[in-house]
Design a protein around this motif. Structure first.
Motif, PDB file in Angstrom:
ATOM      1  N   PHE A   1      48.168  39.467  41.983  1.00 53.55           N
ATOM      2  CA  PHE A   1      48.231  38.574  40.828  1.00 53.55           C
ATOM      3  C   PHE A   1      49.013  39.275  39.722  1.00 53.55           C
ATOM      4  O   PHE A   1      49.157  40.501  39.722  1.00 53.55           O
ATOM      5  CB  PHE A   1      46.836  38.153  40.350  1.00 53.55           C
TER       6      PHE A   1
ATOM      7  N   TYR B   1      42.242  41.454  45.936  1.00 49.34           N
ATOM      8  CA  TYR B   1      43.145  40.767  44.998  1.00 49.34           C
ATOM      9  C   TYR B   1      43.467  41.752  43.886  1.00 49.34           C
ATOM     10  O   TYR B   1      42.612  42.087  43.067  1.00 49.34           O
ATOM     11  CB  TYR B   1      42.439  39.531  44.460  1.00 49.34           C
TER      12      TYR B   1
ATOM     13  N   GLU C   1      45.928  34.606  35.183  1.00 57.38           N
ATOM     14  CA  GLU C   1      46.089  34.062  36.532  1.00 57.38           C
ATOM     15  C   GLU C   1      44.860  34.352  37.392  1.00 57.38           C
ATOM     16  O   GLU C   1      44.357  33.474  38.110  1.00 57.38           O
ATOM     17  CB  GLU C   1      47.336  34.655  37.186  1.00 57.38           C
TER      18      GLU C   1
ATOM     19  N   LYS D   1      42.348  31.449  38.912  1.00 59.30           N
ATOM     20  CA  LYS D   1      42.179  31.341  40.362  1.00 59.30           C
ATOM     21  C   LYS D   1      40.691  31.387  40.744  1.00 59.30           C
ATOM     22  O   LYS D   1      40.225  30.572  41.548  1.00 59.30           O
ATOM     23  CB  LYS D   1      42.942  32.476  41.046  1.00 59.30           C
TER      24      LYS D   1
ATOM     25  N   ASN E   1      36.000  30.722  44.340  1.00 60.39           N
ATOM     26  CA  ASN E   1      36.459  31.874  45.117  1.00 60.39           C
ATOM     27  C   ASN E   1      37.075  31.408  46.435  1.00 60.39           C
ATOM     28  O   ASN E   1      36.430  30.749  47.247  1.00 60.39           O
ATOM     29  CB  ASN E   1      35.298  32.834  45.388  1.00 60.39           C
ATOM     30  N   GLN E   2      38.329  31.761  46.636  1.00 57.26           N
ATOM     31  CA  GLN E   2      39.065  31.351  47.830  1.00 57.26           C
ATOM     32  C   GLN E   2      38.998  32.401  48.937  1.00 57.26           C
ATOM     33  O   GLN E   2      39.835  32.408  49.839  1.00 57.26           O
ATOM     34  CB  GLN E   2      40.515  31.044  47.460  1.00 57.26           C
TER      35      GLN E   2
END
Length: 369
Positions: free
Chosen positions: A82, A55, A87, A91, A96-97
């Motif tokens: 990002f 990311y 942001e 997020k 944590n995605q």
């Protein structure tokens, strides 16, 4: 190939990423890597699935870095983008995605560590830490580099189109307190940076603002808002290069990227001084591939790998081994490495847990005004 020639050679990368969009960047990278053969696809790195989710900021990686890493380690890197630390924090704060490596700035490293959002770095897995310049190996926002590895350092200033200004803008006044360039300026969309820089314009330390200062600055921002064309999302250099604005609040490295493409572009750190930042490589809690994350961070700190990244992104490097490999027209570039007397007026921002939510609440009111 000298540094200036290399800059021109890489000039289409930014437009490519912007045109593809955030989701498409991740899709295109994984798609491009999908045909590497069953043996590579099945390979495990350090006992983990051969994947890594990165990311990152836009225009912030080398031209071939991710492909080279796939070739050397057999790991597919899926990079998504990002636009601001706010942001990024929001997020990850929500959970944590699936991210393995993230790139927060200095005050957000401090903030995320305090919120127990980061994994402690195992330096035994980062032998290339030895390449980092001594002054970046132990920093106030992350003592002994417990949670982060340095990626770049940077300074905020004003990028401008020389043919469209009456004189080189030497003060934050042109962005913050003037209608001279009404409708032709863009500023940052990150709350803390904006409030701290307004404070700098008023002669204060970026780390010395009070509640009263915030009220004063909020009123100034609302008054100035009709003169601002946009609060940009990490693409100020694009707006300036395309002629959509004539002045932009942006990082020195981003403006250095476009100065080689357009000789009508200039950059200045205002006389009041500015804010310094340092972007860092971190592993968020819940990372699905923590061993791959350590290996990838170590790879980015390699001297030759870092040289290719630096040739592309044009930011100041904290990696001494990388800087030693760079040509003199990089080392001596005063946009990339501002003179000592200018840097003496600049400060790193510290995370302030009391003021940060107030920055964000006030900036939301400004944006809505």
């Amino acid at each position: 190939m000298d540094f200036k020639t290399f800059l021109h050679a890489g000039s289409n990368r930014r437009a490519m990423l912007k045109g593809m969009g955030v989701a498409a960047v991740g899709f295109s990278l994984t798609g491009a890597l999908a045909g590497c053969g069953e043996k590579e696809a099945a390979k495990l790195a350090n006992g983990e699935e051969a994947k890594l989710n990165f990311y990152n900021w836009d225009t912030y990686i080398g031209e071939t870095t991710l492909g080279d890493y796939k070739d050397s380690a057999g790991v597919d890197v899926n990079m998504t983008l990002f636009a601001s630390n706010d942001e990024l924090f929001a997020k990850l704060r929500a959970g944590n995605q699936g991210y393995d490596v993230i790139v927060p700035s200095n005050d957000f490293v401090e903030r995320m560590a305090a919120a127990d959002m980061l994994v402690e770095i195992d330096k035994t897995q980062i032998p290339n830490f030895k390449n980092v310049a001594p002054e970046y190996q132990d920093v106030p926002y992350d003592p002994a580099r417990k949670y982060s590895m340095p990626y770049t350092w940077l300074a905020l200033g004003i990028g401008y189109r020389k043919s469209k200004v009456n004189s080189a803008p030497d003060s934050w006044k042109v962005l913050f307190d003037s209608d001279e360039y009404k409708g032709r300026i863009a500023v940052l969309s990150e709350a803390g940076d904006m409030f701290r820089l307004y404070g700098k314009y008023q002669g204060k330390s970026v780390n010395g603002l009070t509640d009263a200062d915030l009220k004063t600055i909020e009123a100034m921002m609302i008054k100035q808002k009709p003169n601002i064309k946009s609060f940009h999302e990490d693409n100020g250099q694009d707006l300036l290069l395309k002629g959509e604005v004539d002045l932009v609040l942006e990082y020195n490295g981003d403006i250095a990227q476009i100065m080689a493409e357009d000789p009508d572009i200039g950059f200045v750190i205002p006389k009041e001084g500015s804010q310094l930042n340092s972007d860092n490589l971190c592993i968020p809690k819940g990372a699905p591939h923590p061993k791959n994350a350590h290996a990838f961070i170590n790879y980015l700190l390699d001297a030759e790998v870092g040289k290719k990244i630096t040739e592309t992104i044009k930011y100041p490097t904290p990696n001494a081994a990388v800087k030693a490999l760079m040509p003199d027209d990089y080392k001596n570039n005063q946009v990339i490495f501002p003179p000592a007397d200018i840097l003496a007026k600049c400060e790193y921002a510290k995370f302030n847990p009391d003021l940060q939510p107030k920055y964000e609440e006030a900036f939301t009111r400004v944006r809505a005004a």
